[in-house]
Design a protein around this motif. Structure first.
Motif, PDB file in Angstrom:
ATOM      1  N   LYS A   1      62.739  41.922  35.440  1.00 33.26           N
ATOM      2  CA  LYS A   1      62.349  40.592  34.968  1.00 33.26           C
ATOM      3  C   LYS A   1      61.276  39.987  35.868  1.00 33.26           C
ATOM      4  O   LYS A   1      60.304  39.382  35.403  1.00 33.26           O
ATOM      5  CB  LYS A   1      63.575  39.677  34.919  1.00 33.26           C
ATOM      6  CG  LYS A   1      63.320  38.317  34.301  1.00 33.26           C
ATOM      7  CD  LYS A   1      64.569  37.451  34.349  1.00 33.26           C
ATOM      8  CE  LYS A   1      65.705  38.065  33.541  1.00 33.26           C
ATOM      9  NZ  LYS A   1      66.889  37.158  33.508  1.00 33.26           N
ATOM     10  N   ALA A   2      61.437  40.161  37.179  1.00 29.10           N
ATOM     11  CA  ALA A   2      60.443  39.636  38.125  1.00 29.10           C
ATOM     12  C   ALA A   2      59.109  40.354  37.966  1.00 29.10           C
ATOM     13  O   ALA A   2      58.043  39.732  38.031  1.00 29.10           O
ATOM     14  CB  ALA A   2      60.962  39.781  39.551  1.00 29.10           C
ATOM     15  N   LEU A   3      59.150  41.669  37.738  1.00 24.90           N
ATOM     16  CA  LEU A   3      57.915  42.426  37.553  1.00 24.90           C
ATOM     17  C   LEU A   3      57.207  42.016  36.263  1.00 24.90           C
ATOM     18  O   LEU A   3      55.976  41.882  36.225  1.00 24.90           O
ATOM     19  CB  LEU A   3      58.228  43.922  37.530  1.00 24.90           C
ATOM     20  CG  LEU A   3      57.033  44.863  37.361  1.00 24.90           C
ATOM     21  CD1 LEU A   3      56.049  44.678  38.507  1.00 24.90           C
ATOM     22  CD2 LEU A   3      57.502  46.313  37.287  1.00 24.90           C
ATOM     23  N   ALA A   4      57.985  41.781  35.203  1.00 28.03           N
ATOM     24  CA  ALA A   4      57.388  41.341  33.936  1.00 28.03           C
ATOM     25  C   ALA A   4      56.745  39.967  34.075  1.00 28.03           C
ATOM     26  O   ALA A   4      55.669  39.713  33.534  1.00 28.03           O
ATOM     27  CB  ALA A   4      58.458  41.319  32.842  1.00 28.03           C
ATOM     28  N   ALA A   5      57.392  39.080  34.821  1.00 29.81           N
ATOM     29  CA  ALA A   5      56.819  37.741  35.034  1.00 29.81           C
ATOM     30  C   ALA A   5      55.545  37.817  35.859  1.00 29.81           C
ATOM     31  O   ALA A   5      54.600  37.056  35.637  1.00 29.81           O
ATOM     32  CB  ALA A   5      57.850  36.843  35.714  1.00 29.81           C
ATOM     33  N   LEU A   6      55.505  38.749  36.818  1.00 26.99           N
ATOM     34  CA  LEU A   6      54.326  38.885  37.672  1.00 26.99           C
ATOM     35  C   LEU A   6      53.124  39.405  36.901  1.00 26.99           C
ATOM     36  O   LEU A   6      51.999  38.936  37.082  1.00 26.99           O
ATOM     37  CB  LEU A   6      54.641  39.830  38.834  1.00 26.99           C
ATOM     38  CG  LEU A   6      53.481  40.133  39.796  1.00 26.99           C
ATOM     39  CD1 LEU A   6      53.131  38.897  40.610  1.00 26.99           C
ATOM     40  CD2 LEU A   6      53.831  41.297  40.703  1.00 26.99           C
ATOM     41  N   THR A   7      53.358  40.362  36.035  1.00 24.32           N
ATOM     42  CA  THR A   7      52.247  41.035  35.349  1.00 24.32           C
ATOM     43  C   THR A   7      51.998  40.508  33.949  1.00 24.32           C
ATOM     44  O   THR A   7      51.155  41.050  33.232  1.00 24.32           O
ATOM     45  CB  THR A   7      52.536  42.544  35.252  1.00 24.32           C
ATOM     46  OG1 THR A   7      53.777  42.750  34.538  1.00 24.32           O
ATOM     47  CG2 THR A   7      52.659  43.165  36.626  1.00 24.32           C
ATOM     48  N   ARG A   8      52.704  39.458  33.559  1.00 28.34           N
ATOM     49  CA  ARG A   8      52.513  38.909  32.213  1.00 28.34           C
ATOM     50  C   ARG A   8      51.100  38.365  32.070  1.00 28.34           C
ATOM     51  O   ARG A   8      50.629  37.635  32.937  1.00 28.34           O
ATOM     52  CB  ARG A   8      53.519  37.798  31.937  1.00 28.34           C
ATOM     53  CG  ARG A   8      53.410  37.213  30.525  1.00 28.34           C
ATOM     54  CD  ARG A   8      54.441  36.131  30.283  1.00 28.34           C
ATOM     55  NE  ARG A   8      55.780  36.663  30.394  1.00 28.34           N
ATOM     56  CZ  ARG A   8      56.691  36.217  31.261  1.00 28.34           C
ATOM     57  NH1 ARG A   8      56.389  35.246  32.110  1.00 28.34           N
ATOM     58  NH2 ARG A   8      57.890  36.744  31.305  1.00 28.34           N
ATOM     59  N   PRO A   9      50.421  38.690  30.951  1.00 27.66           N
ATOM     60  CA  PRO A   9      49.061  38.168  30.739  1.00 27.66           C
ATOM     61  C   PRO A   9      49.065  36.648  30.645  1.00 27.66           C
ATOM     62  O   PRO A   9      49.981  36.053  30.093  1.00 27.66           O
ATOM     63  CB  PRO A   9      48.632  38.799  29.405  1.00 27.66           C
ATOM     64  CG  PRO A   9      49.541  39.964  29.221  1.00 27.66           C
ATOM     65  CD  PRO A   9      50.832  39.599  29.882  1.00 27.66           C
ATOM     66  N   GLU A  10      48.021  36.044  31.177  1.00 23.93           N
ATOM     67  CA  GLU A  10      47.868  34.600  31.084  1.00 23.93           C
ATOM     68  C   GLU A  10      47.086  34.241  29.828  1.00 23.93           C
ATOM     69  O   GLU A  10      46.174  34.969  29.435  1.00 23.93           O
ATOM     70  CB  GLU A  10      47.123  34.059  32.307  1.00 23.93           C
ATOM     71  CG  GLU A  10      47.928  34.143  33.593  1.00 23.93           C
ATOM     72  CD  GLU A  10      47.189  33.530  34.760  1.00 23.93           C
ATOM     73  OE1 GLU A  10      45.962  33.351  34.644  1.00 23.93           O
ATOM     74  OE2 GLU A  10      47.821  33.227  35.776  1.00 23.93           O
ATOM     75  N   PRO A  11      47.435  33.122  29.167  1.00 25.63           N
ATOM     76  CA  PRO A  11      46.671  32.712  27.984  1.00 25.63           C
ATOM     77  C   PRO A  11      45.215  32.457  28.335  1.00 25.63           C
ATOM     78  O   PRO A  11      44.901  31.870  29.360  1.00 25.63           O
ATOM     79  CB  PRO A  11      47.372  31.416  27.538  1.00 25.63           C
ATOM     80  CG  PRO A  11      48.708  31.455  28.196  1.00 25.63           C
ATOM     81  CD  PRO A  11      48.535  32.219  29.468  1.00 25.63           C
ATOM     82  N   THR A  12      44.324  32.930  27.463  1.00 22.69           N
ATOM     83  CA  THR A  12      42.896  32.695  27.651  1.00 22.69           C
ATOM     84  C   THR A  12      42.483  31.479  26.844  1.00 22.69           C
ATOM     85  O   THR A  12      42.667  31.457  25.628  1.00 22.69           O
ATOM     86  CB  THR A  12      42.081  33.912  27.176  1.00 22.69           C
ATOM     87  OG1 THR A  12      42.499  35.060  27.923  1.00 22.69           O
ATOM     88  CG2 THR A  12      40.585  33.674  27.390  1.00 22.69           C
ATOM     89  N   PRO A  13      41.962  30.424  27.471  1.00 25.10           N
ATOM     90  CA  PRO A  13      41.573  29.226  26.710  1.00 25.10           C
ATOM     91  C   PRO A  13      40.475  29.545  25.717  1.00 25.10           C
ATOM     92  O   PRO A  13      39.535  30.264  26.015  1.00 25.10           O
ATOM     93  CB  PRO A  13      41.105  28.234  27.790  1.00 25.10           C
ATOM     94  CG  PRO A  13      40.876  29.060  29.008  1.00 25.10           C
ATOM     95  CD  PRO A  13      41.708  30.300  28.905  1.00 25.10           C
TER      96      PRO A  13
END
Length: 214
Positions: free
Chosen positions: A196-208
């Motif tokens: 879960k921590a690894l998924a949160a770290l590498t989750r893509p950020e929304p592109t405005p």
């Protein structure tokens, strides 16, 4: 004229409509006109306060804005987030971890290395810590790596255990790091928590989106 009666004189009686009837007709006409003016004025007030006159003009831009999709939105998922690449973190399979034991507990490095291997990490050297760290790491662990690993391999490895301290050394290879186990170490984080921590770290950020708001 052959009849019994004859009209004499130069004046004839004039036939006139009754005055009451004329007044009634005028009153009805005035009432109809007044009602028409009141109705027209009411419609004008409704247009002013409800803005119906502007809705037709505004409907065009809104409809056009709703149908316009930016390139970033086309790549986005159901929740509207962009499918941009992860933040540059390497996958565990691209990271080589040297597991070094700085505690008196025998076999701890080998046990920890086996657990990391099951979680997808590549394992390098396994053994005792160098004199610089042997019996001197009081916390959970120290994670050592190159400057380039500070925002790449080290945070990825850090998702597998809690309380570790990140430290930079002079090595060049960014994908090879050391896990120096300290006396406060008990075990790696539970695999589901680490995942879960690894998924949160590498989750893509929304592109405005670059599109202007409607």
């Amino acid at each position: 004229m052959g009849g019994q009666y004859r009209i004499t004189g130069d004046k004839y009686p004039k036939l006139r409509r009754p005055r009451r009837r004329r007044r009634l007709v005028l009153a009805v006409a005035a009432s109809v006109t007044a009602l028409g003016l009141v109705g027209w004025g009411t419609l004008q007030l409704i247009d002013v306060f409800t803005g119906d006159g502007d809705q037709a003009a505004a409907a065009g831009p809104k409809a056009d804005c709703a149908s316009r999709v930016s390139p970033s939105q086309k790549r986005s998922g159901p929740a509207g987030t962009s499918a941009a690449p992860a933040k540059g973190y390497p996958a565990p399979g691209r990271i080589t971890v040297n597991v070094l034991n700085a505690t008196p507990r025998a076999g701890l490095a080998k046990e920890t290395a086996a657990a990391l291997k099951k979680r997808g990490f590549r394992i390098g050297n396994v053994g005792n810590a160098t004199e610089e760290y042997d019996k001197k790491v009081k916390g959970t662990a120290i994670l050592l790596g190159a400057k380039a690993a500070e925002s790449a391999a080290l945070p990825v490895l850090n998702t597998q255990l809690a309380g570790a301290r990140l430290k930079i050394d002079g090595r060049k290879k960014a994908t090879e790091v050391d896990l120096v186990i300290g006396t406060g170490f008990k075990a790696l984080s539970k695999q589901k928590d680490a995942a879960k921590a690894l998924a949160a770290l590498t989750r893509p950020e929304p592109t405005p989106s670059a599109a202007k708001p409607c």
